[in-house]
Scaffold this active site. Structure first.
Site: not given
Ligand code: IPE
Ligand code: IPE
Ligand code: MG
Length: 246
Positions: A21, A38, A72, A132
């Site tokens: 995250d 990303h 999203r 792995l």
């Molecule tokens: C969880 O992260 C999903 C992934 C890392 C793929 P999110 O960014 O979607 O989670 P929330 O919305 O902060 O809980």
């Molecule tokens: C994690 O990073 C990747 C996915 C959930 C696909 P985020 O895209 O959730 O990034 P933040 O949490 O908004 O910073």
């Molecule tokens: Mg996130």
């Protein structure tokens, strides 16, 4: 002496799961679009997979896209899918060179056909690897997984394939996407959020949780080693008393 030397090879977590995250915030901090985060997140995935293989971890499961992430903006979802296809193509050789077997969990029917095709191809071409096991959680949600399992088990009861009395934890396990994976030992979440976000709810029943305050694109070998050492310093009691563990 490097920090690596502090890892006890006798007590490695067999299964590490990571909620990757913070890509968006990492990009925002740099005045860039989320997509930039990303793209840099992909590098952290490469690094982490390589490091887990090097450390002889048996199972690594990465939360790459949740069922809720479909909500999203379209452009972001498209970018994530594009990055996934590109990485799968690019990494096939590295996976094979390092004897890594690719696996995927989630409602894969929802993935664009191009992604599903590439994914299945890499899964097939790495299926004989013995090192792995790398599992990507894609279009994954724990509640959706449990719902599907309940439906499948109910259908079997209805059709007299199993009886209600046969339903135990093993039966539930075998109907989850993770049926061929052991329980999670260590769950890591980056970005400073302290939540699970619908990831492996059943499978983390006795996992050790580790939250780290760096955004995913910055997650490196040092952070991984720190998490493993922290895990190794905990006492996993599984409901028993300390004395019973001997
Ligand atoms: C969880 O992260 C999903 C992934 C890392 C793929 P999110 O960014 O979607 O989670 P929330 O919305 O902060 O809980
Ligand atoms: C994690 O990073 C990747 C996915 C959930 C696909 P985020 O895209 O959730 O990034 P933040 O949490 O908004 O910073
Ligand atoms: Mg996130």
């Amino acid at each position: 002496m490097s920090n690596l030397d502090h890892i006890n090879e006798e007590n490695l977590p067999k299964h590490i799961a990571i909620i990757m995250d913070g890509n968006g915030r990492w990009a925002k901090q740099r005045g860039k679009l989320r997509v930039f985060g990303h793209e840099n997140g992909v590098e952290a995935v490469r690094r982490t997979v390589e490091n887990c293989a090097k450390l002889k971890i048996d199972f690594l499961t990465l939360y790459a896209f949740s069922t809720e992430n479909w909500k999203r903006p379209k452009i972001e979802v498209q970018t994530l899918m594009r990055l996934l296809v590109a990485s799968l193509r690019k990494e096939l050789k590295t996976l094979n060179d390092n004897s890594i077997r690719l696996n995927a969990i989630g409602n894969l029917d929802f993935l664009p056909s191009k992604v599903a095709k590439e994914l299945n191809e890499v899964i097939l071409k790495t299926s004989n690897n013995k090192g792995l096991t790398l599992t990507l959680a894609l279009s994954y949600g724990s509640r959706e997984e449990l719902k599907s399992a309940v439906k499948a088990i109910s259908a079997k009861v209805k059709n007299n394939i199993i009886s209600e009395d046969d339903i135990d934890e093993t039966v539930i396990n075998t109907h989850l996407y993770t049926h061929d994976l052991p329980d999670v030992d260590l769950l890591i979440r980056t970005s400073g959020e302290h939540r699970i976000s619908n990831f492996l709810l059943w499978q983390i029943a006795y996992a050790e949780l580790y939250f780290i305050d760096v955004f995913w694109p910055d997650f490196n070998e040092q952070h991984l080693v720190d998490a493993i050492i922290n895990y190794q310093n905990r006492e996993r009691r599984f409901g028993k008393t300390s004395e019973q563990l001997g």
